[in-house]
Design an enzyme around this catalytic site. Structure first.
Site, PDB file in Angstrom:
ATOM      1  N   SER A   1       0.829  -1.217   0.000  1.00 52.81           N
ATOM      2  CA  SER A   1       0.000   0.000   0.000  1.00 52.81           C
ATOM      3  C   SER A   1       0.862   1.266   0.000  1.00 52.81           C
ATOM      4  O   SER A   1       0.600   2.192  -0.777  1.00 52.81           O
ATOM      5  CB  SER A   1      -0.971  -0.004   1.182  1.00 52.81           C
ATOM      6  OG  SER A   1      -0.335  -0.371   2.372  1.00 52.81           O
TER       7      SER A   1
ATOM      8  N   HIS B   1      -2.093  -8.945   2.053  1.00 55.99           N
ATOM      9  CA  HIS B   1      -1.742  -7.686   2.746  1.00 55.99           C
ATOM     10  C   HIS B   1      -2.875  -7.378   3.738  1.00 55.99           C
ATOM     11  O   HIS B   1      -3.107  -8.150   4.656  1.00 55.99           O
ATOM     12  CB  HIS B   1      -1.542  -6.608   1.673  1.00 55.99           C
ATOM     13  CG  HIS B   1      -0.907  -5.334   2.130  1.00 55.99           C
ATOM     14  ND1 HIS B   1      -0.231  -5.206   3.314  1.00 55.99           N
ATOM     15  CD2 HIS B   1      -0.828  -4.101   1.537  1.00 55.99           C
ATOM     16  CE1 HIS B   1       0.223  -3.961   3.432  1.00 55.99           C
ATOM     17  NE2 HIS B   1      -0.134  -3.267   2.373  1.00 55.99           N
TER      18      HIS B   1
ATOM     19  N   HIS C   1       5.806 -12.979   7.548  1.00 57.58           N
ATOM     20  CA  HIS C   1       5.953 -11.575   7.147  1.00 57.58           C
ATOM     21  C   HIS C   1       7.114 -11.442   6.164  1.00 57.58           C
ATOM     22  O   HIS C   1       8.078 -12.203   6.235  1.00 57.58           O
ATOM     23  CB  HIS C   1       6.207 -10.680   8.360  1.00 57.58           C
ATOM     24  CG  HIS C   1       5.873  -9.250   8.080  1.00 57.58           C
ATOM     25  ND1 HIS C   1       6.781  -8.375   7.559  1.00 57.58           N
ATOM     26  CD2 HIS C   1       4.713  -8.553   8.206  1.00 57.58           C
ATOM     27  CE1 HIS C   1       6.197  -7.205   7.388  1.00 57.58           C
ATOM     28  NE2 HIS C   1       4.938  -7.290   7.771  1.00 57.58           N
TER      29      HIS C   1
ATOM     30  N   ARG D   1       3.194  -5.283  17.216  1.00 58.95           N
ATOM     31  CA  ARG D   1       1.796  -4.836  17.171  1.00 58.95           C
ATOM     32  C   ARG D   1       0.879  -5.966  17.641  1.00 58.95           C
ATOM     33  O   ARG D   1      -0.146  -5.732  18.263  1.00 58.95           O
ATOM     34  CB  ARG D   1       1.439  -4.376  15.748  1.00 58.95           C
ATOM     35  CG  ARG D   1       2.315  -3.228  15.257  1.00 58.95           C
ATOM     36  CD  ARG D   1       2.109  -2.946  13.782  1.00 58.95           C
ATOM     37  NE  ARG D   1       2.406  -4.108  12.965  1.00 58.95           N
ATOM     38  CZ  ARG D   1       2.123  -4.220  11.672  1.00 58.95           C
ATOM     39  NH1 ARG D   1       1.532  -3.228  11.047  1.00 58.95           N
ATOM     40  NH2 ARG D   1       2.437  -5.325  11.005  1.00 58.95           N
TER      41      ARG D   1
ATOM     42  N   ASP E   1      -2.206  -9.030  12.060  1.00 55.47           N
ATOM     43  CA  ASP E   1      -3.533  -9.508  11.655  1.00 55.47           C
ATOM     44  C   ASP E   1      -3.964 -10.765  12.407  1.00 55.47           C
ATOM     45  O   ASP E   1      -5.141 -11.129  12.386  1.00 55.47           O
ATOM     46  CB  ASP E   1      -3.549  -9.785  10.144  1.00 55.47           C
ATOM     47  CG  ASP E   1      -3.329  -8.518   9.342  1.00 55.47           C
ATOM     48  OD1 ASP E   1      -3.874  -7.478   9.740  1.00 55.47           O
ATOM     49  OD2 ASP E   1      -2.605  -8.564   8.336  1.00 55.47           O
TER      50      ASP E   1
HETATM   51  N1  CMX Z   1       1.546 -20.120   5.954  1.00 55.07           N
HETATM   52  C1  CMX Z   1       2.007 -20.997   5.031  1.00 55.07           C
HETATM   53  N2  CMX Z   1       3.009 -20.735   4.182  1.00 55.07           N
HETATM   54  C2  CMX Z   1       3.612 -19.542   4.314  1.00 55.07           C
HETATM   55  C3  CMX Z   1       3.218 -18.589   5.282  1.00 55.07           C
HETATM   56  C4  CMX Z   1       2.130 -18.922   6.103  1.00 55.07           C
HETATM   57  N3  CMX Z   1       1.645 -18.067   7.009  1.00 55.07           N
HETATM   58  N4  CMX Z   1       4.004 -17.514   5.175  1.00 55.07           N
HETATM   59  C5  CMX Z   1       4.860 -17.767   4.163  1.00 55.07           C
HETATM   60  N5  CMX Z   1       4.626 -19.003   3.644  1.00 55.07           N
HETATM   61  C6  CMX Z   1       5.239 -19.610   2.489  1.00 55.07           C
HETATM   62  C7  CMX Z   1       5.084 -18.688   1.280  1.00 55.07           C
HETATM   63  O1  CMX Z   1       3.799 -18.845   0.678  1.00 55.07           O
HETATM   64  C8  CMX Z   1       6.218 -19.144   0.407  1.00 55.07           C
HETATM   65  O2  CMX Z   1       5.831 -20.341  -0.224  1.00 55.07           O
HETATM   66  P1  CMX Z   1       6.277 -20.686  -1.755  1.00 55.07           P
HETATM   67  O3  CMX Z   1       7.771 -20.788  -1.680  1.00 55.07           O
HETATM   68  O4  CMX Z   1       5.574 -21.961  -2.034  1.00 55.07           O
HETATM   69  O5  CMX Z   1       5.809 -19.523  -2.590  1.00 55.07           O
HETATM   70  C9  CMX Z   1       7.308 -19.487   1.419  1.00 55.07           C
HETATM   71  O6  CMX Z   1       6.632 -19.701   2.680  1.00 55.07           O
HETATM   72  C10 CMX Z   1       8.338 -18.361   1.628  1.00 55.07           C
HETATM   73  O7  CMX Z   1       7.644 -17.168   1.926  1.00 55.07           O
HETATM   74  P2  CMX Z   1       8.316 -16.032   2.839  1.00 55.07           P
HETATM   75  O8  CMX Z   1       9.532 -15.540   2.137  1.00 55.07           O
HETATM   76  O9  CMX Z   1       8.465 -16.517   4.246  1.00 55.07           O
HETATM   77  O10 CMX Z   1       7.173 -14.929   2.867  1.00 55.07           O
HETATM   78  P3  CMX Z   1       6.853 -13.814   1.768  1.00 55.07           P
HETATM   79  O11 CMX Z   1       7.717 -12.641   2.065  1.00 55.07           O
HETATM   80  O12 CMX Z   1       6.889 -14.362   0.379  1.00 55.07           O
HETATM   81  O13 CMX Z   1       5.334 -13.491   2.092  1.00 55.07           O
HETATM   82  C11 CMX Z   1       3.483 -13.001   3.506  1.00 55.07           C
HETATM   83  C12 CMX Z   1       4.970 -12.756   3.254  1.00 55.07           C
HETATM   84  C13 CMX Z   1       3.007 -12.101   4.635  1.00 55.07           C
HETATM   85  C14 CMX Z   1       2.693 -12.653   2.214  1.00 55.07           C
HETATM   86  C15 CMX Z   1       3.281 -14.507   3.868  1.00 55.07           C
HETATM   87  O14 CMX Z   1       3.975 -14.783   5.072  1.00 55.07           O
HETATM   88  C16 CMX Z   1       1.817 -14.889   4.003  1.00 55.07           C
HETATM   89  O15 CMX Z   1       1.177 -15.223   2.994  1.00 55.07           O
HETATM   90  N6  CMX Z   1       1.268 -14.875   5.265  1.00 55.07           N
HETATM   91  C17 CMX Z   1      -0.148 -15.119   5.490  1.00 55.07           C
HETATM   92  C18 CMX Z   1      -0.967 -13.892   5.077  1.00 55.07           C
HETATM   93  C19 CMX Z   1      -0.772 -12.755   6.053  1.00 55.07           C
HETATM   94  O16 CMX Z   1      -0.825 -12.935   7.261  1.00 55.07           O
HETATM   95  N7  CMX Z   1      -0.590 -11.534   5.519  1.00 55.07           N
HETATM   96  C20 CMX Z   1      -0.509 -10.295   6.340  1.00 55.07           C
HETATM   97  C21 CMX Z   1       0.873  -9.714   6.365  1.00 55.07           C
HETATM   98  C22 CMX Z   1       0.867  -8.371   7.056  1.00 55.07           C
HETATM   99  C23 CMX Z   1       0.510  -7.290   6.046  1.00 55.07           C
HETATM  100  O17 CMX Z   1       1.354  -6.963   5.176  1.00 55.07           O
HETATM  101  O18 CMX Z   1      -0.572  -6.759   6.103  1.00 55.07           O
END
Ligand code: CMX
Length: 427
Positions: free
Chosen positions: A233, A263, A309, A318, A364
Site C-alpha cells: 500500500s 496484505h 511476514h 503490534r 492480523d
Molecule cells: N503459511 C504458510 N506458508 C507460508 C506462510 C504462512 N503463514 N508464510 C509464508 N509461507 C510460504 C510462502 O507462501 C512461500 O511459499 P512458496 O515458496 O511456495 O511460494 C514461502 O513460505 C516463503 O515465503 P516467505 O519468504 O516466508 O514470505 P513472503 O515474504 O513471500 O510473504 C506473507 C509474506 C506475509 C505474504 C506470507 O507470510 C503470508 O502469505 N502470510 C499469510 C498472510 C498474512 O498474514 N498476511 C498479512 C501480512 C501483514 C501485512 O502486510 O498486512
C-alpha cells in the site's frame, strides 16, 4: 510548541538541505545490489527507496520516527500522525490545534453518501471505502494549486491540506459505510468532545458501556498507521503520488493494494479461519486440534493467515500490543483464548512445514478477534479499519515526498531474454 504546519515550515528546509548535501557528497555510493532472484521475487530486500516516517527491523518490528511502537500504545492516533509528519510528538497545545483542524474539516459532502447508496447492497466495504476516498478528489487543494501554477517548493502545503481534509472525514466515512452496508440504521452524528478514534467508536453505534471498544479503536488506529515505505500500500501510494497525482488518487491506489488477501485483507481471512476452527471444535480447541487444523490448511495449499511476514523475523510487536490489551481487558473472552492457543502452537507447525521464513504472528493474527469480541462482528469490514489507520502513514509519506521534491518513480525493468543474454555474457 508550534502547530503541525509551523513545525513543518521550520523542519522542511533543514531536511531538504541535509538530503541535498548527502546526495551531492555521496550520490554514487552503492547501498544495495540486486540478484536475479530478487528481480523475479518482489524486490525483497532491495534498498531502493527512502522512507523517513518509519522503519521495520526484522528483529524488532515497527519503529516510528525512532520510537518503538510498543512505547506508543498509550498515545492517540492524532499524536502518531503528528509524529509521522514531523519526527516529534506534539505537546498539548499542538495536539489540540490538530484535533480542532480535523473537527473543522470533518463533514462529508452529501454527494458521497448519494454515490455510496447507489452501489449494490452486497458490495465489499473496501470497494465502498475506496470509492468514497476517490470521490472526494474533486476537493483536492493540491490539484487546484497545481493548475494555478504553484512553485515546486510549495507542493507540500496543499498536500498537507489534502491530508488533513481526508483524515478528518475518515471516521464519518468508515462508520457511515459500516451502517449503510450492514443495515444498522441512520448515520450517527459526531460528538465534538471526542477525539478522532473515540468519535469513530461512537459513530459505529456499538454498545460500549465500559469504553473498551473506544480504547480498542484508539489502539487499533495507532498500531496500523505506518510500516515503512516498501509494503504494497505504501509503495503503491508513493509511485502514484510521484506522478504528482494528488493525495486522493494516491491513497485510493494504496488502499486498493491493501485490499489484497496477502496484505490488509489478511485480518478478514484470519477471523474466517478462527471461526471455522471454533465451529469445528465447538469452542476453544486443544493443542492437538489446532495442529491438525493447521496441517489441513497447509496440505490444501493455503497459507496460515496472520502468520509470516516479508520483513519481520520475530513476533510482530503490534501483535504483542493487542495481546497485552486483550490480557488486560478481556482475558476470559473465547476469541482471545483461541488466539492464544493458536499462538502457542502455530509457530512450531510452520517451522516443521519449513517454508515460511518467519513462523511468528503478524498484527492480523489478533486484531480481528478483539474487534469481534467487542461487537464488530462483520469481518469483511476489518480491512476498512486497517485502511483508516494506514491512510495516516500513506499521507505522511506523501507529504514527505512532496516536501523533499522527489522525482517520478521509474525503476528499470529487464526482460528474461536480457537476463539470459547477461548470463551468457558472464559465462
Ligand atoms: N503459511 C504458510 N506458508 C507460508 C506462510 C504462512 N503463514 N508464510 C509464508 N509461507 C510460504 C510462502 O507462501 C512461500 O511459499 P512458496 O515458496 O511456495 O511460494 C514461502 O513460505 C516463503 O515465503 P516467505 O519468504 O516466508 O514470505 P513472503 O515474504 O513471500 O510473504 C506473507 C509474506 C506475509 C505474504 C506470507 O507470510 C503470508 O502469505 N502470510 C499469510 C498472510 C498474512 O498474514 N498476511 C498479512 C501480512 C501483514 C501485512 O502486510 O498486512
Amino acid at each position: 510548541m508550534a502547530n503541525l504546519k509551523e513545525t513543518l515550515q521550520q523542519k522542511i528546509p533543514v531536511w531538504r538541505d541535509e538530503i541535498r548535501s548527502i546526495v551531492k557528497e555521496h550520490g554514487s555510493t552503492v547501498i544495495s545490489e540486486v540478484t536475479i532472484q530478487q528481480a523475479y521475487g518482489g524486490m525483497r530486500g532491495v534498498k531502493g527507496l527512502v522512507c523517513d516516517t518509519s522503519l521495520v527491523k526484522p528483529d524488532a518490528g515497527l519503529i516510528i520516527r525512532g520510537i518503538p511502537v510498543l512505547e506508543l500504545t498509550e498515545r492517540l492516533p492524532e499524536e502518531i500522525f503528528f509524529l509521522l509528519c514531523t519526527g516529534e510528538l506534539p505537546d498539548e497545545a499542538a495536539l489540540k490545534d490538530l484535533q480542532t483542524e480535523l473537527k473543522r474539516r470533518a463533514e462529508v459532502p452529501q454527494y458521497v453518501w448519494d454515490m455510496l447508496e447507489t452501489l449494490p447492497a452486497d458490495s465489499h466495504p473496501m470497494m465502498m471505502f475506496n470509492m468514497a476516498v476517490l470521490s472526494l478528489e474533486k476537493q483536492s487543494v493540491f490539484r487546484q494549486k497545481y493548475d494555478e501554477g504553484m512553485s515546486k517548493t510549495d507542493y507540500w502545503e496543499p498536500t498537507l491540506e489534502d491530508a488533513l481534509n481526508l483524515l478528518a472525514k475518515i471516521p464519518a466515512l468508515v462508520t457511515g459505510i459500516y451502517r449503510l452496508r450492514f443495515n444498522k440504521g441512520d448515520r450517527i452524528a459526531p460528538n465534538p468532545d471526542l477525539d478522532w478514534a473515540g468519535n469513530m467508536a461512537h459513530m459505529f453505534g456499538i454498545d460500549d458501556p465500559e469504553g473498551h471498544f473506544a480504547d480498542l479503536m484508539r489502539l487499533y488506529m495507532v498500531l496500523h498507521t505506518d510500516h515503512e515505505g516498501g509494503n504494497v500500500s505504501a509503495f503503491s501510494c508513493h509511485v502514484i503520488g510521484s506522478a504528482l497525482s494528488d493525495a486522493y488518487y494516491a491513497v485510493s491506489g494504496g488502499l486498493n493494494g491493501l485490499a489484497g488477501p496477502l496484505h490488509g485483507l489478511a485480518n478478514q481471512e484470519v477471523l474466517r479461519w478462527i471461526i471455522n476452527l471454533r465451529k469445528q471444535y465447538n469452542g476453544v480447541p486443544t493443542a492437538e486440534e489446532i495442529v491438525k487444523f493447521a496441517w489441513d490448511t497447509l496440505n490444501s495449499g493455503k497459507v496460515i493467515p496472520g502468520y509470516g511476514h516479508a520483513v519481520l523475523r520475530v513476533t510482530d510487536p503490534r501483535y504483542t500490543a493487542f495481546h497485552n490489551f486483550g490480557k488486560k481487558v478481556c482475558p476470559e473472552a473465547e476469541m482471545f483464548q483461541i488466539v492464544d492457543v493458536i499462538f502457542q502452537n502455530i509457530p512450531k507447525v510452520l517451522q516443521e512445514h519449513g517454508k515460511a521464513k518467519n513462523p511468528w504472528p503478524n498484527v492480523d493474527a489478533i486484531s480481528g478477534s478483539l474487534l469481534y469480541h467487542f461487537g464488530l462482528t462483520e469481518m469483511i469490514f476489518y480491512t476498512v479499519l486497517f485502511s483508516a489507520s494506514r491512510a495516516m502513514g500513506m499521507l505522511s509519506q506523501l507529504l514527505m515526498s512532496r516536501a523533499m521534491g522527489e522525482p517520478i518513480t521509474r525503476p528499470k525493468s529487464v526482460g528474461t531474454q536480457w537476463i539470459k543474454d547477461f548470463l551468457a555474457g558472464q559465462s
